[in-house]
Design a protein around this motif. Structure first.
Motif, PDB file in Angstrom:
ATOM      1  N   GLN A   1      -6.888  -8.124  -3.854  1.00 40.13           N
ATOM      2  CA  GLN A   1      -8.116  -7.854  -4.206  1.00 40.13           C
ATOM      3  C   GLN A   1      -8.840  -9.408  -4.310  1.00 40.13           C
ATOM      4  O   GLN A   1      -9.943  -9.629  -3.534  1.00 40.13           O
TER       5      GLN A   1
ATOM      6  N   GLU B   1      -0.226   8.712 -11.719  1.00 41.41           N
ATOM      7  CA  GLU B   1      -0.788   7.903 -10.319  1.00 41.41           C
ATOM      8  C   GLU B   1      -2.238   8.057 -10.292  1.00 41.41           C
ATOM      9  O   GLU B   1      -2.920   9.109 -10.317  1.00 41.41           O
ATOM     10  N   SER B   2      -2.692   6.802 -10.293  1.00 39.77           N
ATOM     11  CA  SER B   2      -4.319   6.946 -10.305  1.00 39.77           C
ATOM     12  C   SER B   2      -4.792   7.075  -8.936  1.00 39.77           C
ATOM     13  O   SER B   2      -4.579   6.365  -7.983  1.00 39.77           O
TER      14      SER B   2
ATOM     15  N   LEU C   1     -11.756  -3.139  -4.717  1.00 40.74           N
ATOM     16  CA  LEU C   1     -11.614  -4.598  -5.223  1.00 40.74           C
ATOM     17  C   LEU C   1     -11.640  -4.534  -6.544  1.00 40.74           C
ATOM     18  O   LEU C   1     -12.126  -5.503  -7.420  1.00 40.74           O
TER      19      LEU C   1
ATOM     20  N   MET D   1      -3.217   4.064  -6.671  1.00 39.12           N
ATOM     21  CA  MET D   1      -3.381   3.878  -5.094  1.00 39.12           C
ATOM     22  C   MET D   1      -4.494   2.797  -4.625  1.00 39.12           C
ATOM     23  O   MET D   1      -5.820   2.906  -4.525  1.00 39.12           O
ATOM     24  N   LYS D   2      -4.105   1.664  -4.696  1.00 41.78           N
ATOM     25  CA  LYS D   2      -4.804   0.480  -4.486  1.00 41.78           C
ATOM     26  C   LYS D   2      -4.492  -0.731  -3.976  1.00 41.78           C
ATOM     27  O   LYS D   2      -3.199  -0.900  -4.081  1.00 41.78           O
ATOM     28  N   LEU D   3      -5.235  -1.782  -3.547  1.00 41.84           N
ATOM     29  CA  LEU D   3      -4.809  -3.264  -3.166  1.00 41.84           C
ATOM     30  C   LEU D   3      -4.257  -3.840  -4.484  1.00 41.84           C
ATOM     31  O   LEU D   3      -4.894  -3.545  -5.548  1.00 41.84           O
TER      32      LEU D   3
ATOM     33  N   THR E   1      -3.216   9.284   7.734  1.00 40.20           N
ATOM     34  CA  THR E   1      -4.152   8.618   6.849  1.00 40.20           C
ATOM     35  C   THR E   1      -4.040   7.119   6.684  1.00 40.20           C
ATOM     36  O   THR E   1      -4.916   6.352   6.663  1.00 40.20           O
TER      37      THR E   1
ATOM     38  N   SER F   1      -4.944   5.181   9.546  1.00 44.64           N
ATOM     39  CA  SER F   1      -6.616   5.315   9.718  1.00 44.64           C
ATOM     40  C   SER F   1      -7.159   4.057   8.826  1.00 44.64           C
ATOM     41  O   SER F   1      -7.917   3.181   9.015  1.00 44.64           O
ATOM     42  N   MET F   2      -6.446   3.755   7.563  1.00 48.85           N
ATOM     43  CA  MET F   2      -6.845   2.817   6.637  1.00 48.85           C
ATOM     44  C   MET F   2      -6.166   1.477   7.426  1.00 48.85           C
ATOM     45  O   MET F   2      -7.064   0.438   7.105  1.00 48.85           O
TER      46      MET F   2
ATOM     47  N   ILE G   1     -10.084  -8.402   7.873  1.00 48.15           N
ATOM     48  CA  ILE G   1      -9.440  -7.997   6.681  1.00 48.15           C
ATOM     49  C   ILE G   1      -7.824  -7.981   6.604  1.00 48.15           C
ATOM     50  O   ILE G   1      -7.197  -8.510   5.599  1.00 48.15           O
TER      51      ILE G   1
ATOM     52  N   MET H   1      -8.885   0.595   9.952  1.00 43.45           N
ATOM     53  CA  MET H   1      -9.817  -0.092   9.357  1.00 43.45           C
ATOM     54  C   MET H   1      -9.849  -1.453   8.679  1.00 43.45           C
ATOM     55  O   MET H   1     -10.810  -2.326   9.054  1.00 43.45           O
TER      56      MET H   1
ATOM     57  N   GLU I   1       0.517  -8.703   1.321  1.00 39.23           N
ATOM     58  CA  GLU I   1       0.161  -7.095   1.060  1.00 39.23           C
ATOM     59  C   GLU I   1       0.829  -6.316   2.131  1.00 39.23           C
ATOM     60  O   GLU I   1       0.996  -6.585   3.213  1.00 39.23           O
ATOM     61  N   SER I   2       1.939  -5.522   1.772  1.00 39.48           N
ATOM     62  CA  SER I   2       2.707  -4.774   2.611  1.00 39.48           C
ATOM     63  C   SER I   2       1.908  -3.585   2.956  1.00 39.48           C
ATOM     64  O   SER I   2       1.309  -2.637   2.540  1.00 39.48           O
TER      65      SER I   2
ATOM     66  N   MET J   1      -6.180  14.824   1.766  1.00 38.92           N
ATOM     67  CA  MET J   1      -4.493  15.415   2.197  1.00 38.92           C
ATOM     68  C   MET J   1      -3.896  15.808   1.078  1.00 38.92           C
ATOM     69  O   MET J   1      -3.230  16.863   1.010  1.00 38.92           O
TER      70      MET J   1
ATOM     71  N   TRP K   1       1.055  11.629   5.731  1.00 37.80           N
ATOM     72  CA  TRP K   1       0.866  10.146   5.389  1.00 37.80           C
ATOM     73  C   TRP K   1       0.317   9.199   6.418  1.00 37.80           C
ATOM     74  O   TRP K   1      -0.602   8.408   6.261  1.00 37.80           O
TER      75      TRP K   1
ATOM     76  N   ILE L   1      -9.517 -11.197  -0.870  1.00 37.51           N
ATOM     77  CA  ILE L   1     -10.739 -10.571  -0.293  1.00 37.51           C
ATOM     78  C   ILE L   1     -12.041 -11.021  -0.763  1.00 37.51           C
ATOM     79  O   ILE L   1     -12.848 -11.467  -0.176  1.00 37.51           O
ATOM     80  N   ARG L   2     -12.076 -11.102  -2.126  1.00 36.35           N
ATOM     81  CA  ARG L   2     -13.270 -11.232  -2.568  1.00 36.35           C
ATOM     82  C   ARG L   2     -13.525 -12.976  -2.481  1.00 36.35           C
ATOM     83  O   ARG L   2     -14.566 -13.399  -2.421  1.00 36.35           O
TER      84      ARG L   2
ATOM     85  N   THR M   1     -11.594   6.180   4.071  1.00 32.84           N
ATOM     86  CA  THR M   1     -10.063   6.400   4.216  1.00 32.84           C
ATOM     87  C   THR M   1      -9.458   6.889   3.057  1.00 32.84           C
ATOM     88  O   THR M   1      -8.817   7.651   3.047  1.00 32.84           O
TER      89      THR M   1
ATOM     90  N   MET N   1       0.867  -1.220   0.072  1.00 32.02           N
ATOM     91  CA  MET N   1       0.033  -0.130  -0.018  1.00 32.02           C
ATOM     92  C   MET N   1       0.771   1.358   0.122  1.00 32.02           C
ATOM     93  O   MET N   1       1.310   1.620   1.059  1.00 32.02           O
TER      94      MET N   1
ATOM     95  N   VAL O   1       5.749   6.599   2.814  1.00 29.91           N
ATOM     96  CA  VAL O   1       5.098   6.908   1.391  1.00 29.91           C
ATOM     97  C   VAL O   1       6.238   6.960   0.358  1.00 29.91           C
ATOM     98  O   VAL O   1       6.007   7.019  -0.877  1.00 29.91           O
TER      99      VAL O   1
END
Lengths: 137, 137
Positions: free
Chosen positions: B8, A85-86, A94, B1-3, B114, B117-118, B76, B121, B85-86, A121, B111, B11-12, A114, A1, B93
């Motif tokens: 993914q 960067e997306s 997911l 910025m995603k898993l 946030t 907080s992730m 999760i 979660m 997953e790191s 930010m 960084w 988790i699914r 989040t 992440m 960051v």
DNA sequence: TCTAATGACTACCTTAATGTAGTCATTGAA
DNA sequence: TTCAATGACTACATTAAGGTAGTCATTAGA
């Protein structure tokens, strides 16, 4: 992440320039050495930053790079956008394909919360924040 | 910025099992079809989940996969850890190498906030949350 | 005891991100 | 006007993530 390599480099490059005087001009070779970013990779990233209007470049002898705008006008989010960067909201944790208006993937709401705070930010942090706080690097 | 993809899928997969009855047994072929995850890739991920004690497997005819623990015990974050997953806090960051106890990279504090907080979660969301809320997928 | 249905393991292939090399275009200064 | 120092451009090389193929090991049931 985490942010991808290119994004990390881009932020470090702009931060370096800001912290060493945004009025000065910097050439690729120096930045490459100082930040330990491979020279050719660096110039590739610089081109993206120029394209994205974060950085100005001048070619030729005595050429180099400098900041394109006032520090307060440049946000971290702009830098990330420049290097593609997306960060888009519609991309779900997911994968896009599961989420639409009708149905949400299992983590949708929690993730969005989040994620939004992260995006805020990036949107709200401008380059003069770094100067103001005297951060080292 | 995603898993990443593997996360993914993981988790699914677990969500699918939970939502279709955590007491049942599921074989790789069915999961692969239902979730459109390439069969061989799926079995690779399943092995990680087994190794991580999220899932139990039984080989042989009539074999398959099922959940290893009570839903309320599986977070999760555990799933993400199982597939490597790191999520570690010490990773900054802008890359590990810049941050240490003495010096912080420019985005460090913002960084971290946030990111924490992730992580919270992920740590605090357990599988029975999905059941309780009757989420579709 | 055989065998078909299953997961496990190992090695490989493909793709996208990361990084490198070579050459071209521009320009200030000698 | 030449040329050295610069950035821009294009194509290729390397690496890591994603994905596939083939075979082995296990086991319930006929």
């Amino acid at each position: 992440m985490k942010l991808n390599n290119t994004s990390q480099y881009a932020i470090r490059i702009v931060a370096y320039i800001v912290q060493n005087g945004s009025k000065n001009k910097y050439n690729a070779k120096d930045i490459s050495k100082k930040l330990s970013i491979p020279y050719k990779y660096l110039t590739k990233i610089m081109s993206l930053l120029v394209e994205g209007n974060i950085i100005l470049s001048s070619r030729g002898r005595e050429g180099g790079y400098n900041i394109a705008k006032e520090l307060s006008e440049i946000k971290i989010g702009d830098i990330l956008e420049a290097v593609k960067e997306s960060l888009h909201q519609e991309e779900c944790v997911l994968g896009n394909h599961l989420c639409n208006k009708m149905e949400k993937c299992i983590l949708h709401d929690k993730w969005l919360f989040t994620k939004n705070s992260m995006q805020e930010m990036f949107k709200n942090t401008t380059l003069d924040d770094f100067i103001a706080k005297g951060v080292q690097r």
